[in-house]
Enzyme design. Structure first.
Site, PDB file in Angstrom:
ATOM      1  CG  HIS A 105      -1.798  -1.202   1.323  1.00 23.51           C
ATOM      2  ND1 HIS A 105      -1.335  -2.440   1.725  1.00 23.51           N
ATOM      3  CD2 HIS A 105      -3.119  -1.352   1.057  1.00 23.51           C
ATOM      4  CE1 HIS A 105      -2.342  -3.299   1.711  1.00 23.51           C
ATOM      5  NE2 HIS A 105      -3.429  -2.673   1.306  1.00 23.51           N
ATOM      6  CG  HIS A 135      -6.026   1.554  -0.531  1.00 22.82           C
ATOM      7  ND1 HIS A 135      -6.127   2.016   0.760  1.00 22.82           N
ATOM      8  CD2 HIS A 135      -6.079   0.206  -0.448  1.00 22.82           C
ATOM      9  CE1 HIS A 135      -6.246   0.977   1.585  1.00 22.82           C
ATOM     10  NE2 HIS A 135      -6.232  -0.125   0.876  1.00 22.82           N
ATOM     11  CD  GLU A 150     -19.873  -5.165  25.525  1.00 17.22           C
ATOM     12  OE1 GLU A 150     -19.934  -4.514  24.442  1.00 17.22           O
ATOM     13  OE2 GLU A 150     -20.804  -5.151  26.358  1.00 17.22           O
ATOM     14  CG  HIS A 171     -28.153 -12.316  28.168  1.00 16.04           C
ATOM     15  ND1 HIS A 171     -28.934 -11.766  27.164  1.00 16.04           N
ATOM     16  CD2 HIS A 171     -27.758 -11.276  28.944  1.00 16.04           C
ATOM     17  CE1 HIS A 171     -29.005 -10.456  27.349  1.00 16.04           C
ATOM     18  NE2 HIS A 171     -28.296 -10.134  28.418  1.00 16.04           N
TER      19      HIS A 171
HETATM   20  C1  TPP Z   1     -11.361  -4.188  10.165  1.00 13.74           C
HETATM   21  C2  TPP Z   1     -10.863  -4.075   8.771  1.00 13.74           C
HETATM   22  N1  TPP Z   1     -11.750  -4.104   7.762  1.00 13.74           N
HETATM   23  C3  TPP Z   1     -11.318  -4.043   6.488  1.00 13.74           C
HETATM   24  C4  TPP Z   1     -10.004  -3.963   6.198  1.00 13.74           C
HETATM   25  C5  TPP Z   1      -9.518  -3.948   4.761  1.00 13.74           C
HETATM   26  N2  TPP Z   1      -9.020  -2.607   4.428  1.00 13.74           N
HETATM   27  C6  TPP Z   1      -7.724  -2.321   4.456  1.00 13.74           C
HETATM   28  S1  TPP Z   1      -7.403  -0.722   4.114  1.00 13.74           S
HETATM   29  C7  TPP Z   1      -9.044  -0.406   3.874  1.00 13.74           C
HETATM   30  C8  TPP Z   1      -9.503   0.974   3.500  1.00 13.74           C
HETATM   31  C9  TPP Z   1      -8.976   1.948   4.459  1.00 13.74           C
HETATM   32  O1  TPP Z   1      -9.207   3.246   4.058  1.00 13.74           O
HETATM   33  P1  TPP Z   1      -8.362   4.381   4.749  1.00 13.74           P
HETATM   34  O2  TPP Z   1      -8.237   4.089   6.178  1.00 13.74           O
HETATM   35  O3  TPP Z   1      -8.950   5.657   4.358  1.00 13.74           O
HETATM   36  O4  TPP Z   1      -6.916   4.193   4.143  1.00 13.74           O
HETATM   37  P2  TPP Z   1      -6.365   4.875   2.785  1.00 13.74           P
HETATM   38  O5  TPP Z   1      -7.049   4.218   1.624  1.00 13.74           O
HETATM   39  O6  TPP Z   1      -6.654   6.299   2.881  1.00 13.74           O
HETATM   40  O7  TPP Z   1      -4.917   4.526   2.825  1.00 13.74           O
HETATM   41  C10 TPP Z   1      -9.805  -1.544   4.089  1.00 13.74           C
HETATM   42  C11 TPP Z   1     -11.264  -1.591   3.947  1.00 13.74           C
HETATM   43  C12 TPP Z   1      -9.111  -3.952   7.283  1.00 13.74           C
HETATM   44  N3  TPP Z   1      -7.796  -3.896   7.111  1.00 13.74           N
HETATM   45  N4  TPP Z   1      -9.570  -3.979   8.547  1.00 13.74           N
END
Ligand code: TPP
Ligand code: MG
Length: 664
Positions: free
Chosen positions: A34, A266, A413, A475
């Protein structure tokens, strides 16, 4: 608190561009990763490190260092590039060249423990931010005990759009605002891009108002304007009674002229052509993985400043009246003191044989533990009176007084578990926190990271079966134990009585690199361990509670509240001349770690019947081939507990009948 004025800022453009170049080159070499986030946040990071961060790469665990958390963990190259440039000795250029490859420290997402200077594993969005709240809380709690002289650091977070969209962010934003965590500074990488494209497609949240509503200090800056970023961080540092969020408007992939600002940067390599164009646009003519000495020099100045600060701190510690207490707080708990206290307590229990719910037994054990170990930090997600997590000597941690040791996590939680990770990672405290076992799953994301990172967090999970009765199937956990037994590096304890509960706590506290769950009953359970042994039997995972005289016809294996049922079944079988041994199996994971001779001595070679008010999955290693299981096969129901046990056929009679069926 160094004033930023004496710091040379002339090389900050180069410092940032070094991060960009290393990130795009490493992602290209790996052909995955990334580049967008590290390139977009490089200016923020250069300013933060150059002007503010207090860290010493030659003493990466120095207690009073600032914590930096890259919560947008997909931007891991930012962390690796920075740590390389700062001169961490385990992050040479070879590590960056081999980003994401087997055997290197530069994993796809930053992994705690893989390399120095990684404060927490991030990647599951929202977790880093949430754990950082725990670090900032622990800093204030530690500061309340040892003063500014020894504890005086900030926790800085870079969080992306994704971190702020995740539900757990709501929990911890609220918590951090309520507790006035003034040493927490969150830099939001406000690039308006996530994987699916523009954030417009999925959110219209006014993040600034959201943070403000929770009591944060909020600013907004151009994230590529270094002076503006620096000024905002300086203001945020001076606001000591509120956590700070700085919305940094950035361009994802900044520097890649044709791709920046788009979701295409990204999570994919830029490609050779775009990388060449970026080198031109950034005026970075250097070959891949080559950094001019002047840029290293600028980064090394940050390390040198940190080293001086650390040496000054060492001198203060050496001269401090609190020196021993401080070091004790950061070290493992005093095992000898713990063992002595638990041993005396167990002897008394075995003599008195009280019938109590194991949740109550847990509180009784905690009375002993909290009186013996100075640095437990308890809490509950709004179920203090049910989880029985508070002991007589505990006081609340509040925004105006952090000297307490009991944390009101609220009905949060997931936030609680992530905050506990941060407390454990910060050091100084051993966190434990309670909720109902059924709601463990609300916080599963953070439990999994505790297990993956190997941190000592203890989950106090009460109301652990249909035995809770009338609250009904919403529960009543049935699949929860199995699902956590499936999680690597997590000890799931289900003690059967007051003595086993004390042993479970004793064992859990000693696992420095493994989190533990205590699965505890709502209902009263008789004391089964009426003969005192100093040895921690729970730590063996399973053991023979009652041997059959003259050889076994059958072995009955139970956990928690069902060990009592197994004991009664053995009595019933004895009436019919059938010799049954009873095995208590409070921790499958620890039993699996025993040697074969011990396992065989416990399990024997007679047919076996397992009994647990939960699903059978996960029992296979204990049961073997010639076996039966008495437990749950579906959801529970709402009724008094006694009726439920009958209704679902989890009774001594059923266990005895299953045994007879096996041996006839
Ligand atoms: C809990 C979770 N859900 C989904 C993902 C998959 N994922 C990785 S990066 C991303 C998008 C993140 O967007 P942002 O935080 O704005 O990062 P940017 O594209 O700006 O680098 C997703 C959905 C993950 N890593 N963790
Ligand atoms: Mg984004």
């Amino acid at each position: 608190m160094n004033a930023p004025t004496q710091i040379d800022t002339s090389a900050e453009d180069l410092m940032a561009n070094a991060i960009r170049a290393l990130s795009m080159d490493a992602v290209q070499a790996a052909n995955s990763g990334h580049p967008g986030a590290p390139m977009g946040t490089a200016d923020i990071a250069a300013v933060l490190f150059n002007r503010f961060m207090k860290i010493d790469p030659s003493a990466d665990k120095w207690a009073d260092r600032d914590r930096f958390v890259m919560s947008a963990g997909h931007g891991s190259m930012l962390v690796y590039a920075i740590n390389h440039l700062l001169g961490y000795d385990d992050m040479d250029m070879d590590q960056l060249r081999n980003f994401r490859q087997m055997g290197y420290r530069t994993a796809g997402h930053p992994e705690y423990g893989h390399a120095k200077g990684i404060e927490v594993t991030t990647g599951p969005l929202g977790q880093g931010f949430s754990s950082a709240v725990g670090m900032a809380l622990a800093e204030r709690m530690h500061n309340a005990r040892f003063g500014d002289e020894l504890v005086d650091h900030y926790t800085y977070v870079i969080a992306g759009d994704g971190c702020l969209m995740e539900g757990v962010s709501h929990e911890v934003i609220d918590f951090a605002g309520h507790h006035g965590l003034g040493r927490l500074i969150v830099l939001w990488d406000d690039n308006q891009i996530t994987i699916d494209g523009s954030t417009d497609v999925s959110t219209s949240m006014n993040q600034k108002m959201r943070f403000e509503a929770a009591g944060w200090h909020v600013q907004a800056v151009d994230g590529h304007d270094k002076e503006a970023v620096a000024a905002a961080i300086q203001v945020a540092r001076e606001v000591t009674d509120k956590p700070s969020m700085i919305a940094c408007r950035t361009i994802i992939g900044f520097g890649a002229p044709n791709k920046q600002g788009s979701h295409s940067v990204h999570g994919a390599p830029l490609g050779d052509e775009e990388i060449a164009a970026a080198r031109k646009a950034l005026d970075w003519p250097h070959a891949p993985f080559t950094v001019p000495q002047e840029v290293y020099d600028a980064w090394h100045a940050v390390s040198a400043r940190g080293r001086a600060a650390r040496e000054a701190w060492e001198s203060r510690l050496a001269a401090s009246a609190h020196k021993d207490a401080f070091q004790t707080s950061m070290a493992n708990p005093d095992a000898a003191a713990l063992d002595a206290a638990i041993d005396a307590y167990k002897a008394k229990l075995s003599a008195d044989a009280p019938k109590v719910a194991t949740r109550k037994a847990s509180q009784m054990a905690l009375e002993v533990i909290n009186a013996t170990l100075p640095n437990t930090a308890g809490g509950s997600a709004d179920l203090t009176g049910s989880n029985l997590t508070m002991t007589g000597d505990m006081t609340d941690v509040t925004a105006s007084d952090f000297s307490g040791n009991y944390i009101r996590y609220g009905v949060r939680e997931h936030g609680m578990n992530a905050i506990m990770n941060g407390i454990a990672l910060h050091g100084g405290f051993i966190p434990y926190g309670g909720t109902f076992l059924i709601f463990a799953d609300y916080g599963r994301g953070a439990i999994r990271l505790a297990a993956l990172m190997g941190v000592r967090v203890i989950y106090v999970l009460t109301h652990d079966s249909i035995g809770l009765g009338e609250d009904g199937p919403t529960h009543q956990p049935v699949e929860v134990l199995a699902s956590y037994r499936a999680m690597p590096n997590l000890n799931v304890f289900r003690p059967a009585d007051v003595v086993e509960t004390a042993e479970a706590w004793q064992a859990a506290l000693k696992f420095e690199n493994t989190p533990s769950m205590l699965s505890l009953s709502r209902q009263g359970l008789p004391c089964l361990r009426t003969e005192h042994v100093a040895e921690n039997m729970v730590a063996k995972g399973a053991y023979v509670l009652r041997e059959a005289e003259g050889g076994r016809d059958v072995t009955l294996i139970g956990t928690g509240s069902e060990v009592e049922i197994a004991m009664k079944a053995a009595d019933l079988l004895a009436e019919e001349g059938i010799k049954a041994a009873v095995v208590s199996a409070p921790c499958f994971e620890l039993f699996a770690a025993q040697d074969d001779a011990y396992k065989t001595s416990v399990l024997g070679d007679a047919p076996r019947v397992g009994v647990e008010a939960a699903v059978e999955q996960g029992w296979a290693p204990l049961l073997g081939q010639n076996a039966a299981f008495v437990g749950m096969t579906g959801f529970g129901a709402s009724a008094p507990a006694g009726e439920l046990y009958k209704h679902f056929g989890i009774t001594a009679e059923a266990v005895a009948a299953a045994a007879k069926e096996l041996i006839k």
